[in-house]
Design a protein around this motif. Structure first.
Motif, PDB file in Angstrom:
ATOM      1  N   LYS A 146      48.688  36.152  -4.374  1.00  0.00           N
ATOM      2  CA  LYS A 146      47.599  36.961  -3.801  1.00  0.00           C
ATOM      3  C   LYS A 146      48.142  38.308  -3.324  1.00  0.00           C
ATOM      4  CE  LYS A 146      44.381  33.635  -3.444  1.00  0.00           C
ATOM      5  NZ  LYS A 146      42.986  33.647  -3.825  1.00  0.00           N
ATOM      6  N   ASN A 147      47.296  39.330  -3.406  1.00  0.00           N
ATOM      7  CA  ASN A 147      47.618  40.599  -2.758  1.00  0.00           C
ATOM      8  C   ASN A 147      47.238  40.434  -1.296  1.00  0.00           C
ATOM      9  OD1 ASN A 147      48.244  41.771  -5.306  1.00  0.00           O
ATOM     10  ND2 ASN A 147      46.040  41.924  -5.666  1.00  0.00           N
ATOM     11  N   VAL A 148      48.199  40.638  -0.424  1.00  0.00           N
ATOM     12  CA  VAL A 148      47.941  40.382   0.999  1.00  0.00           C
ATOM     13  C   VAL A 148      47.644  41.701   1.714  1.00  0.00           C
ATOM     14  CG1 VAL A 148      48.916  39.517   3.155  1.00  0.00           C
ATOM     15  CG2 VAL A 148      49.360  38.304   1.017  1.00  0.00           C
ATOM     16  N   ILE A 149      46.504  41.735   2.405  1.00  0.00           N
ATOM     17  CA  ILE A 149      46.117  42.950   3.129  1.00  0.00           C
ATOM     18  C   ILE A 149      46.330  42.756   4.622  1.00  0.00           C
ATOM     19  CG2 ILE A 149      44.247  44.577   3.603  1.00  0.00           C
ATOM     20  CD1 ILE A 149      42.967  43.768   1.015  1.00  0.00           C
ATOM     21  N   LEU A 150      47.038  43.702   5.214  1.00  0.00           N
ATOM     22  CA  LEU A 150      47.207  43.715   6.664  1.00  0.00           C
ATOM     23  C   LEU A 150      46.377  44.863   7.203  1.00  0.00           C
ATOM     24  CD1 LEU A 150      51.119  43.494   6.949  1.00  0.00           C
ATOM     25  CD2 LEU A 150      49.478  41.640   6.579  1.00  0.00           C
ATOM     26  N   GLU A 151      45.379  44.538   8.033  1.00  0.00           N
ATOM     27  CA  GLU A 151      44.575  45.610   8.619  1.00  0.00           C
ATOM     28  C   GLU A 151      45.154  45.887   9.998  1.00  0.00           C
ATOM     29  OE1 GLU A 151      40.313  44.917   9.667  1.00  0.00           O
ATOM     30  OE2 GLU A 151      41.125  46.462  10.994  1.00  0.00           O
ATOM     31  N   ILE A 152      46.112  46.812  10.053  1.00  0.00           N
ATOM     32  CA  ILE A 152      46.882  47.015  11.286  1.00  0.00           C
ATOM     33  C   ILE A 152      47.011  48.498  11.611  1.00  0.00           C
ATOM     34  CG2 ILE A 152      48.165  44.875  10.924  1.00  0.00           C
ATOM     35  CD1 ILE A 152      50.551  46.457  10.011  1.00  0.00           C
ATOM     36  N   GLU A 153      47.418  48.795  12.860  1.00  0.00           N
ATOM     37  CA  GLU A 153      47.537  50.199  13.236  1.00  0.00           C
ATOM     38  C   GLU A 153      48.901  50.757  12.815  1.00  0.00           C
ATOM     39  OE1 GLU A 153      50.210  49.108  15.231  1.00  0.00           O
ATOM     40  OE2 GLU A 153      49.726  50.994  16.265  1.00  0.00           O
ATOM     41  N   ILE A 154      49.081  52.039  13.148  1.00  0.00           N
ATOM     42  CA  ILE A 154      50.169  52.791  12.518  1.00  0.00           C
ATOM     43  C   ILE A 154      51.591  52.340  12.883  1.00  0.00           C
ATOM     44  CG2 ILE A 154      49.998  54.625  14.250  1.00  0.00           C
ATOM     45  CD1 ILE A 154      50.490  56.611  11.924  1.00  0.00           C
ATOM     46  N   TYR A 164      43.346  60.847  17.489  1.00  0.00           N
ATOM     47  CA  TYR A 164      44.073  62.115  17.300  1.00  0.00           C
ATOM     48  C   TYR A 164      45.566  61.841  17.131  1.00  0.00           C
ATOM     49  CZ  TYR A 164      46.538  66.403  18.077  1.00  0.00           C
ATOM     50  OH  TYR A 164      47.424  67.435  17.908  1.00  0.00           O
ATOM     51  N   GLU A 165      46.124  60.999  18.011  1.00  0.00           N
ATOM     52  CA  GLU A 165      47.566  60.680  17.916  1.00  0.00           C
ATOM     53  C   GLU A 165      47.888  60.060  16.559  1.00  0.00           C
ATOM     54  OE1 GLU A 165      48.360  58.149  21.255  1.00  0.00           O
ATOM     55  OE2 GLU A 165      47.584  59.668  22.628  1.00  0.00           O
ATOM     56  N   GLU A 166      47.019  59.138  16.113  1.00  0.00           N
ATOM     57  CA  GLU A 166      47.267  58.485  14.813  1.00  0.00           C
ATOM     58  C   GLU A 166      47.182  59.483  13.660  1.00  0.00           C
ATOM     59  OE1 GLU A 166      46.288  53.819  15.418  1.00  0.00           O
ATOM     60  OE2 GLU A 166      44.704  55.003  14.515  1.00  0.00           O
ATOM     61  N   SER A 167      46.327  60.505  13.839  1.00  0.00           N
ATOM     62  CA  SER A 167      46.154  61.473  12.744  1.00  0.00           C
ATOM     63  C   SER A 167      47.468  62.213  12.476  1.00  0.00           C
ATOM     64  CB  SER A 167      45.031  62.464  13.054  1.00  0.00           C
ATOM     65  OG  SER A 167      45.455  63.407  14.019  1.00  0.00           O
ATOM     66  N   LEU A 168      48.343  62.265  13.496  1.00  0.00           N
ATOM     67  CA  LEU A 168      49.626  62.965  13.326  1.00  0.00           C
ATOM     68  C   LEU A 168      50.570  62.189  12.409  1.00  0.00           C
ATOM     69  CD1 LEU A 168      50.122  64.102  17.035  1.00  0.00           C
ATOM     70  CD2 LEU A 168      49.183  65.422  15.122  1.00  0.00           C
ATOM     71  N   GLY A 169      50.252  60.909  12.165  1.00  0.00           N
ATOM     72  CA  GLY A 169      51.139  60.081  11.339  1.00  0.00           C
ATOM     73  C   GLY A 169      50.610  59.807   9.946  1.00  0.00           C
ATOM     74  N   VAL A 170      49.498  60.415   9.577  1.00  0.00           N
ATOM     75  CA  VAL A 170      48.868  60.078   8.282  1.00  0.00           C
ATOM     76  C   VAL A 170      49.797  60.383   7.091  1.00  0.00           C
ATOM     77  CG1 VAL A 170      46.894  60.515   6.754  1.00  0.00           C
ATOM     78  CG2 VAL A 170      46.540  60.348   9.202  1.00  0.00           C
ATOM     79  N   GLU A 171      50.661  61.368   7.233  1.00  0.00           N
ATOM     80  CA  GLU A 171      51.561  61.725   6.121  1.00  0.00           C
ATOM     81  C   GLU A 171      52.543  60.601   5.759  1.00  0.00           C
ATOM     82  OE1 GLU A 171      50.520  64.002   8.230  1.00  0.00           O
ATOM     83  OE2 GLU A 171      50.201  65.916   7.172  1.00  0.00           O
ATOM     84  N   ASN A 172      52.667  59.604   6.615  1.00  0.00           N
ATOM     85  CA  ASN A 172      53.528  58.459   6.272  1.00  0.00           C
ATOM     86  C   ASN A 172      52.859  57.502   5.282  1.00  0.00           C
ATOM     87  OD1 ASN A 172      55.853  58.765   8.113  1.00  0.00           O
ATOM     88  ND2 ASN A 172      54.213  58.758   9.639  1.00  0.00           N
ATOM     89  N   TYR A 173      51.577  57.695   5.043  1.00  0.00           N
ATOM     90  CA  TYR A 173      50.821  56.768   4.181  1.00  0.00           C
ATOM     91  C   TYR A 173      50.848  57.237   2.734  1.00  0.00           C
ATOM     92  CZ  TYR A 173      49.227  54.224   8.238  1.00  0.00           C
ATOM     93  OH  TYR A 173      49.207  53.436   9.364  1.00  0.00           O
ATOM     94  N   LYS A 184      42.106  68.738  13.693  1.00  0.00           N
ATOM     95  CA  LYS A 184      41.517  69.753  14.594  1.00  0.00           C
ATOM     96  C   LYS A 184      40.269  69.197  15.250  1.00  0.00           C
ATOM     97  CE  LYS A 184      42.708  73.896  12.163  1.00  0.00           C
ATOM     98  NZ  LYS A 184      42.154  74.550  11.006  1.00  0.00           N
ATOM     99  N   GLU A 185      39.425  68.551  14.449  1.00  0.00           N
ATOM    100  CA  GLU A 185      38.168  67.999  14.989  1.00  0.00           C
ATOM    101  C   GLU A 185      38.458  66.914  16.024  1.00  0.00           C
ATOM    102  OE1 GLU A 185      35.788  68.237  10.738  1.00  0.00           O
ATOM    103  OE2 GLU A 185      35.444  66.516  12.026  1.00  0.00           O
ATOM    104  N   LEU A 186      39.425  66.042  15.711  1.00  0.00           N
ATOM    105  CA  LEU A 186      39.737  64.941  16.636  1.00  0.00           C
ATOM    106  C   LEU A 186      40.298  65.472  17.935  1.00  0.00           C
ATOM    107  CD1 LEU A 186      41.280  62.343  14.169  1.00  0.00           C
ATOM    108  CD2 LEU A 186      39.188  62.032  15.516  1.00  0.00           C
ATOM    109  N   LEU A 187      41.084  66.543  17.842  1.00  0.00           N
ATOM    110  CA  LEU A 187      41.663  67.121  19.058  1.00  0.00           C
ATOM    111  C   LEU A 187      40.547  67.614  19.970  1.00  0.00           C
ATOM    112  CD1 LEU A 187      44.215  67.828  20.602  1.00  0.00           C
ATOM    113  CD2 LEU A 187      44.256  70.028  19.424  1.00  0.00           C
ATOM    114  N   SER A 188      39.555  68.282  19.389  1.00  0.00           N
ATOM    115  CA  SER A 188      38.476  68.781  20.246  1.00  0.00           C
ATOM    116  C   SER A 188      37.668  67.614  20.822  1.00  0.00           C
ATOM    117  CB  SER A 188      37.591  69.787  19.513  1.00  0.00           C
ATOM    118  OG  SER A 188      36.959  69.164  18.444  1.00  0.00           O
TER     119      SER A 188
END
Ligand code: ADP
Ligand code: 5GP
Length: 219
Positions: A96-104, A153-162, A210-214
Motif C-alpha cells: 500500500k501507499n501509506v499517507i501520513l497527514e502530519i505537520e511540517i 504563516y510560520e509553516e509557510s516559511l518551510g514550504v520549499e522543503n516539500y 504575505k497574506e498570511l503574515l497580515s
C-alpha cells in the motif's frame, strides 16, 4: 510484492487535508493506507478514537515515546501528535501507499529517515479562504483559530522543503490530482506533474506568505 511508497501530506490548518484524505480513501482506498496518528488533543464532535486519531493522555503519549513506538512526533499548538510505527511498516510491506497527514516538523523528520518519501503541501487558494474554511468548520474557538493562522504563516516559511504544492480549490479536481501525483511517483513518471512542483509555484507561495503574515497580525 512491490512495496508501497510513503507520502506525507501537510498543509495549513483548514486547507482541507482531512476532507481530501477522506474522499481519496473512499474512492481509491484500495491503493492506500492512511496512517492514524496518536494525539493528546481532545476529540472534535464526530471524531472517534481509532478512526481519526488515537486520543491519548499526555502520560500515555509520553510512554509511547519512551518505548520508541512512534516514527516521529511533534508538538503543534500545545498538543502532541505522533505517527505509530507498526502500522506504517506493515502497510508498506503489504504494497500500500501509506499517507501520513502530519505537520511540517514531523514531515522533515520523516524525509530525513526515509529520503524517498514524497512530500506534498496542501493549501487553500488564499489566506482569506483558509480563514473562512477554519471559521466555517466551526470546531475551534477564536483563540485557537488565531493561533492556527499564526502557525500557518510560520509553516509557510518551510514550504520549499516539500516536493509538490497542491492548491485545494475544487475538491474533486484536487483529489484526482493528489491520487495521480502519488501513482506517477510510484511508477517514477515524476515529470508528469512538473507544474505542481513547489519549484514551479514560488510566486504563489510568496504571495500566500504575505497574506498570511497580515492575517497573523490580526488584519
Ligand atoms: P484540515 O484537515 O486541512 O484542517 P478540513 O478538511 O477540516 O481541513 O477542512 C476545513 C473546512 O474546509 C471544512 O469545513 C471543509 O468542509 C472545507 N473544505 C475542504 N475542502 C474544501 C474545498 N475544496 N472547497 C471549499 N471548502 C472546503
Ligand atoms: P488537527 O488538530 O487539526 O487534527 O491537526 C493539527 C496538525 O497536526 C495538522 O497539521 C496535522 O497534519 C498534524 N498532525 C496530525 N497527526 C500528526 C502526527 O502524527 N505527527 C505530526 N508531526 N503531525 C501530525
Amino acid at each position: 510484492m512491490q512495496k508501497g511508497i510513503l507520502v506525507v501530506a501537510s498543509g495549513f490548518s483548514g486547507a482541507g487535508k482531512g476532507t481530501i484524505m477522506k474522499k481519496l480513501m473512499s474512492e481509491k482506498g484500495e491503493n492506500y493506507a492512511l496512517s492514524i496518528s496518536a494525539t493528546t488533543r481532545a476529540p472534535r464532535p464526530g471524531e472517534e478514537h481509532g478512526r481519526e486519531y488515537f486520543f491519548l493522555t499526555t502520560e500515555e503519549f509520553e510512554a509511547m515515546i519512551e518505548r520508541d513506538e512512534l516514527v516521529e512526533y511533534a508538538k503543534y499548538v500545545s498538543n502532541y501528535y505522533g505517527t505509530p510505527k507498526a502500522y506504517v511498516e506493515e502497510q508498506l510491506n503489504a504494497g500500500k501507499n501509506v499517507i501520513l497527514e502530519i505537520e511540517i516538523q514531523g514531515a522533515l523528520k520523516i524525509k530525513e529517515k526515509f529520503p524517498e518519501t514524497v512530500l506534498m503541501f496542501i493549501t487553500a487558494p488564499s489566506a482569506e479562504e483558509l480563514k473562512s474554511r477554519l471559521v466555517g468548520r466551526g470546531t475551534e474557538s477564536q483563540d485557537v483559530i488565531d493561533a492556527r493562522m499564526s502557525r500557518a504563516y510560520e509553516e509557510s516559511l518551510g514550504v520549499e522543503n516539500y516536493d509538490y504544492l497542491v492548491i485545494n480549490d475544487d475538491l474533486d479536481a484536487c483529489v484526482e490530482l493528489v491520487n495521480d501525483i502519488i501513482l506517477k511517483e510510484r511508477t517514477k513518471e515524476t515529470e508528469v506533474h512538473a507544474d505542481n512542483r513547489v519549484s514551479a509555484n514560488i510566486e504563489f507561495i510568496n504571495n500566500m506568505r504575505k497574506e498570511l503574515l497580515s492575517f497573523s497580525k490580526g488584519v
